[in-house]
Design a protein around this motif. Structure first.
Motif, PDB file in Angstrom:
ATOM      1  N   LYS A 181     -60.743-104.714 -78.517  1.00 23.10           N
ATOM      2  CA  LYS A 181     -59.956-103.487 -78.439  1.00 23.10           C
ATOM      3  C   LYS A 181     -58.768-103.685 -77.491  1.00 23.10           C
ATOM      4  N   GLY A 182     -57.574-103.326 -77.955  1.00 20.47           N
ATOM      5  CA  GLY A 182     -56.380-103.456 -77.128  1.00 20.47           C
ATOM      6  C   GLY A 182     -55.684-104.798 -77.217  1.00 20.47           C
ATOM      7  N   PHE A 183     -56.276-105.747 -77.945  1.00 19.63           N
ATOM      8  CA  PHE A 183     -55.661-107.062 -78.098  1.00 19.63           C
ATOM      9  C   PHE A 183     -54.460-106.999 -79.039  1.00 19.63           C
ATOM     10  N   PHE A 220     -62.508-119.648 -81.836  1.00 23.79           N
ATOM     11  CA  PHE A 220     -62.480-119.257 -80.433  1.00 23.79           C
ATOM     12  C   PHE A 220     -63.619-118.297 -80.101  1.00 23.79           C
ATOM     13  N   LEU A 221     -63.735-117.199 -80.835  1.00 25.35           N
ATOM     14  CA  LEU A 221     -64.738-116.195 -80.486  1.00 25.35           C
ATOM     15  C   LEU A 221     -65.598-115.849 -81.688  1.00 25.35           C
ATOM     16  N   MET A 233     -65.485-120.351 -77.522  1.00 22.94           N
ATOM     17  CA  MET A 233     -65.376-121.806 -77.522  1.00 22.94           C
ATOM     18  C   MET A 233     -64.366-122.327 -76.511  1.00 22.94           C
ATOM     19  N   GLY A 234     -63.511-121.447 -76.008  1.00 20.85           N
ATOM     20  CA  GLY A 234     -62.505-121.846 -75.034  1.00 20.85           C
ATOM     21  C   GLY A 234     -62.836-121.357 -73.640  1.00 20.85           C
ATOM     22  N   HIS A 235     -61.825-121.422 -72.767  1.00 21.14           N
ATOM     23  CA  HIS A 235     -62.043-121.118 -71.349  1.00 21.14           C
ATOM     24  C   HIS A 235     -61.013-120.104 -70.851  1.00 21.14           C
ATOM     25  N   LEU A 236     -61.126-118.865 -71.276  1.00 19.69           N
ATOM     26  CA  LEU A 236     -60.192-117.855 -70.789  1.00 19.69           C
ATOM     27  C   LEU A 236     -60.300-117.641 -69.287  1.00 19.69           C
ATOM     28  N   ARG A 276     -50.407-117.909 -69.186  1.00 23.42           N
ATOM     29  CA  ARG A 276     -50.141-117.083 -70.366  1.00 23.42           C
ATOM     30  C   ARG A 276     -51.395-116.470 -70.982  1.00 23.42           C
ATOM     31  N   TRP A 277     -52.530-116.589 -70.285  1.00 27.80           N
ATOM     32  CA  TRP A 277     -53.785-116.156 -70.921  1.00 27.80           C
ATOM     33  C   TRP A 277     -54.608-115.190 -70.067  1.00 27.80           C
ATOM     34  N   HIS A 278     -54.194-114.907 -68.840  1.00 24.83           N
ATOM     35  CA  HIS A 278     -55.033-114.067 -67.984  1.00 24.83           C
ATOM     36  C   HIS A 278     -55.085-112.610 -68.438  1.00 24.83           C
ATOM     37  N   MET A 279     -54.061-112.125 -69.111  1.00 28.77           N
ATOM     38  CA  MET A 279     -54.122-110.763 -69.632  1.00 28.77           C
ATOM     39  C   MET A 279     -55.221-110.655 -70.690  1.00 28.77           C
ATOM     40  N   ALA A 280     -55.263-111.633 -71.586  1.00 28.69           N
ATOM     41  CA  ALA A 280     -56.322-111.645 -72.606  1.00 28.69           C
ATOM     42  C   ALA A 280     -57.688-111.832 -71.964  1.00 28.69           C
ATOM     43  N   ALA A 281     -57.757-112.677 -70.943  1.00 28.03           N
ATOM     44  CA  ALA A 281     -59.025-112.921 -70.261  1.00 28.03           C
ATOM     45  C   ALA A 281     -59.558-111.643 -69.628  1.00 28.03           C
ATOM     46  N   SER A 282     -58.689-110.939 -68.907  1.00 27.32           N
ATOM     47  CA  SER A 282     -59.107-109.698 -68.244  1.00 27.32           C
ATOM     48  C   SER A 282     -59.577-108.670 -69.261  1.00 27.32           C
ATOM     49  N   LEU A 283     -58.842-108.556 -70.363  1.00 25.58           N
ATOM     50  CA  LEU A 283     -59.192-107.571 -71.378  1.00 25.58           C
ATOM     51  C   LEU A 283     -60.504-107.917 -72.066  1.00 25.58           C
ATOM     52  N   LEU A 284     -60.702-109.195 -72.367  1.00 26.24           N
ATOM     53  CA  LEU A 284     -61.921-109.598 -73.065  1.00 26.24           C
ATOM     54  C   LEU A 284     -63.161-109.307 -72.227  1.00 26.24           C
ATOM     55  N   PHE A 285     -63.140-109.684 -70.953  1.00 29.85           N
ATOM     56  CA  PHE A 285     -64.313-109.473 -70.109  1.00 29.85           C
ATOM     57  C   PHE A 285     -64.508-107.989 -69.797  1.00 29.85           C
TER      58      PHE A 285
END
Length: 309
Positions: A181-183, A220-221, A233-236, A276-285
């Motif tokens: 959600k929100g991605f 990836f997910l 499968m990756g490392h956000l 370039r990936w911490h926004m996605a990381a924060s949202l996913l968790f």
């Protein structure tokens, strides 16, 4: 709201410098709240680095969270002091009677080994089995994801032609899933692995669905349709410099690693990689904690015994 961790955990100092609100055990005892109980099985060699990375992501939520750490008793850690493990980590036998809202299982740099050859495989299988009745939702990362898919669904990993390392574009395939959600339609994520999982094997497993993947990096997910297990499968969770440190580590070992793709600007090692990936990381968790865990977990965690996931 804060994350609650052991009072003298070294990661606290790093997080406080980043203005992340961390509450120690003494202060948390005075709050009349049912916090989420989260267990982190940390299989990474440098456990202190992974602690900071995961706690940083778990802090991006209004929920109060109690965090405990677990390590494998059947494996001797070479990059983390025994004192650190004794002070801040549990062994499985110490907590197997407890229940948790969420469990995070990290990656581990042992992909070249068949699962059965991993020295702690038997213990890890016991944890996987226990998690079905004692954990509401489990988030698996990289090798931890491959191990989980192998244990629960007999989906085996396969060796890649070369190490997959770098920052890759990923397409969101199932935007209606709450964990996404929100991605945006496309997001960046790091990968660092020698093995992969075939999408055909996922598609042939009724309980699973592919949620995000990359044209370059593959899956990836993957999510269980009941929202109680996810496999990334990756490392956000990686920091800006993590892939660089891994590249330099491999160089020092004489491995002659490939340069991480799409990571160093102009492939110049002297330039600082873009984050370039911490926004996605924060949202996913945050989504995992809110929608997969908090919105659905029973108030009385012992009720988990009534439903096998």
């Amino acid at each position: 709201m804060p994350i609650r961790v052991p009072k003298e955990l070294p990661a606290i100092k790093v997080l406080e410098k980043e203005k992340i609100f961390v509450m120690d055990e003494d202060r948390a005892m005075h709050q009349d709240i049912r916090p989420l109980e989260i267990l982190i099985l940390n299989l990474m060699p440098k456990k202190d680095e992974t602690e900071v990375q995961l706690l940083r992501l778990l802090s991006n939520t209004p929920l109060q969270i109690n965090v405990e750490f677990l390590h494998m008793s059947t494996h001797e850690a070479k990059n983390t002091s025994s004192d650190h493990l004794k002070r801040f980590y549990h062994q499985f036998n110490e907590l197997k009677e407890k229940f948790y809202d969420g469990l995070i299982i990290t990656g581990a740099p042992i992909e070249h080994l068949p699962f059965e050859k991993v020295d702690y495989w038997e213990e890890l299988q016991n944890i996987f089995k226990w998690s079905r009745t004692h954990v509401f939702s489990t988030f698996h990362i990289c090798w931890g994801a491959q191990a989980g898919l192998y244990y629960h669904y007999k989906i085996d990993k396969h060796l890649l032609n070369q190490k997959l390392t770098g920052i890759y574009n990923h397409d969101v395939l199932k935007p209606t899933w709450s964990i996404l959600k929100g991605f945006d339609d496309v997001f960046f994520a790091p990968h660092s692995r020698y093995t992969g999982v075939d999408r055909k094997d996922i598609n042939e497993t009724e309980e699973l669905e592919i949620l995000a993947e990359s044209k370059e990096a593959g899956l990836f997910l993957v999510g269980n349709k009941n929202n109680r297990a996810f496999y990334a499968m990756g490392h956000l969770e990686y920091d800006r410099e993590t892939l660089q440190r891994e590249f330099e580590r491999d160089q020092s070992k004489g491995i002659q690693p490939n340069l991480p793709q799409h990571y160093f600007p102009d492939d110049n090692l002297d330039k600082i990689p873009q984050l370039r990936w911490h926004m996605a990381a924060s949202l996913l968790f945050s989504n995992w904690l809110n929608y997969a865990v908090y919105q659905n977990t029973p108030y009385d965690l012992s009720d988990l015994l009534k439903s096998d996931k």
